[in-house]
Design a protein around this motif. Structure first.
Motif, short mmCIF file in Angstrom:
data_model
loop_
_atom_site.label_atom_id
_atom_site.label_comp_id
_atom_site.label_asym_id
_atom_site.label_seq_id
_atom_site.Cartn_x
_atom_site.Cartn_y
_atom_site.Cartn_z
N ARG A 112 -90.71 54.88 -72.45
CA ARG A 112 -89.46 54.55 -73.58
C ARG A 112 -88.53 54.47 -72.33
O ARG A 112 -87.52 55.03 -71.81
CB ARG A 112 -89.18 56.14 -73.67
N GLU A 113 -88.19 52.89 -72.10
CA GLU A 113 -87.67 52.51 -70.97
C GLU A 113 -86.47 52.17 -70.92
O GLU A 113 -85.38 51.81 -70.98
CB GLU A 113 -88.60 50.91 -70.64
N ASP A 114 -86.20 51.53 -72.85
CA ASP A 114 -84.90 50.94 -73.00
C ASP A 114 -84.30 52.72 -72.55
O ASP A 114 -82.79 52.68 -72.31
CB ASP A 114 -85.22 50.94 -74.60
N GLU A 115 -84.80 53.71 -73.26
CA GLU A 115 -84.00 54.83 -73.57
C GLU A 115 -83.22 55.30 -71.97
O GLU A 115 -82.85 55.87 -71.60
CB GLU A 115 -84.41 55.76 -74.08
N ALA A 116 -84.80 55.45 -70.72
CA ALA A 116 -83.91 55.80 -69.87
C ALA A 116 -82.93 54.75 -69.18
O ALA A 116 -82.32 55.34 -68.33
CB ALA A 116 -85.88 54.62 -68.74
N LEU A 117 -83.19 53.34 -69.91
CA LEU A 117 -81.67 52.84 -69.05
C LEU A 117 -80.30 53.40 -69.54
O LEU A 117 -79.77 53.12 -68.64
CB LEU A 117 -82.17 51.24 -69.25
N ALA A 162 -84.88 53.83 -60.14
CA ALA A 162 -84.89 53.87 -61.13
C ALA A 162 -85.44 52.62 -61.73
O ALA A 162 -86.44 52.08 -62.73
CB ALA A 162 -85.19 55.19 -61.90
N MET A 163 -84.29 52.12 -62.37
CA MET A 163 -83.59 50.34 -62.55
C MET A 163 -85.36 49.81 -62.72
O MET A 163 -84.84 49.03 -62.88
CB MET A 163 -82.50 50.82 -62.12
N SER A 164 -85.23 49.65 -60.27
CA SER A 164 -86.02 48.43 -60.42
C SER A 164 -87.24 48.66 -60.97
O SER A 164 -87.81 47.81 -61.33
CB SER A 164 -86.07 48.63 -58.94
N LEU A 165 -87.57 50.20 -61.58
CA LEU A 165 -88.80 50.38 -61.68
C LEU A 165 -88.54 49.63 -62.94
O LEU A 165 -89.67 49.15 -63.24
CB LEU A 165 -89.33 51.65 -61.36
N ILE A 166 -87.93 50.31 -63.76
CA ILE A 166 -88.26 49.56 -64.78
C ILE A 166 -88.29 47.51 -65.04
O ILE A 166 -88.63 47.61 -66.34
CB ILE A 166 -86.78 50.56 -66.09
N TYR A 167 -87.15 47.66 -64.31
CA TYR A 167 -87.30 46.54 -64.36
C TYR A 167 -88.56 45.24 -63.32
O TYR A 167 -89.36 44.30 -64.34
CB TYR A 167 -86.04 45.51 -63.35
N MET A 168 -89.56 45.83 -63.17
CA MET A 168 -90.70 45.94 -62.85
C MET A 168 -91.48 45.84 -63.58
O MET A 168 -92.47 44.98 -63.89
CB MET A 168 -91.15 46.65 -60.66
N ARG A 169 -90.98 47.08 -64.47
CA ARG A 169 -92.68 47.27 -65.32
C ARG A 169 -92.34 46.46 -66.54
O ARG A 169 -92.92 45.51 -67.21
CB ARG A 169 -91.89 48.64 -65.90
#
Length: 186
Positions: free
Chosen positions: A148-153, A179-186
């Motif tokens: 749920r990356e959008d909520e995480a952001l 954490a933000m870079s992890l989301i963007y890498m995914r």
């Protein structure tokens, strides 16, 4: 004795001993006395130290029961202890946060998310900004694990907005960016 029982992986027994000790102090001094409150606070802080040791050794399951006991003791319910605010709310916030960390360590991401968000509301009410940011970061990692990356952001951006607060520790910025870079890498 409670510390030894916790190290042995017997958290329920450790909590029973602490409850028995606090019950005796309540009878001896009265539940609203300064002596009882000091004893209760010492027991909770000792329990927190043991919990941190368990978590450092990745014994997350053993940490959950005593954390839930602290949450019960700091509630407004029947089994709560007469500890003055804001200390009671701070203990409650830390117990929710550490319980979130323990659940996350057990790969129970939904309960971890709920616990991190509960911790966040208590940290916010106590004006503990660095801890509030840590709660948002913990919630974000739980959300990332739940895809749920959008909520995480959203939570990470909220945490990032809090970085301008004068009460914030400087070390809080790196975990947000990681954490933000992890989301963007995914």
């Amino acid at each position: 004795t409670a510390k030894i029982l916790l190290r042995q992986g017997r958290p329920e027994s450790a909590c029973r001993i602490l409850e028995s000790s606090m019950s005796e102090k309540a009878k001896q001094y009265g539940a609203s006395s300064v002596e009882f409150q000091m004893s209760a606070m010492e027991n909770i802080e000792s329990l927190f130290q043991s919990i941190l040791s368990l978590m450092e050794n990745k014994k997350y399951k053993s940490a959950i029961a005593p954390l839930q006991k602290i949450i019960l003791w700091t509630s407004n319910g029947e089994n709560s202890l007469q500890i003055q605010d804001p200390t009671k709310f701070q203990y409650r916030a830390y117990a929710f946060f550490l319980n979130g960390c323990a659940e996350k360590g057990c790969n129970n991401f939904e309960p971890a998310l709920e616990l991190f968000m509960s911790a966040a509301s208590y940290f916010e009410s106590c004006m503990m900004v660095t801890e509030l940011v840590a709660s948002y970061i913990g919630a974000s990692y739980s959300l990332i694990s739940l895809n749920r990356e959008d909520e995480a952001l959203i939570h990470l951006r909220t945490a990032q907005d809090l970085l301008s607060s004068p009460e914030i520790a400087q070390k809080a910025e790196s975990p947000i960016h990681e954490a933000m870079s992890l989301i963007y890498m995914r």
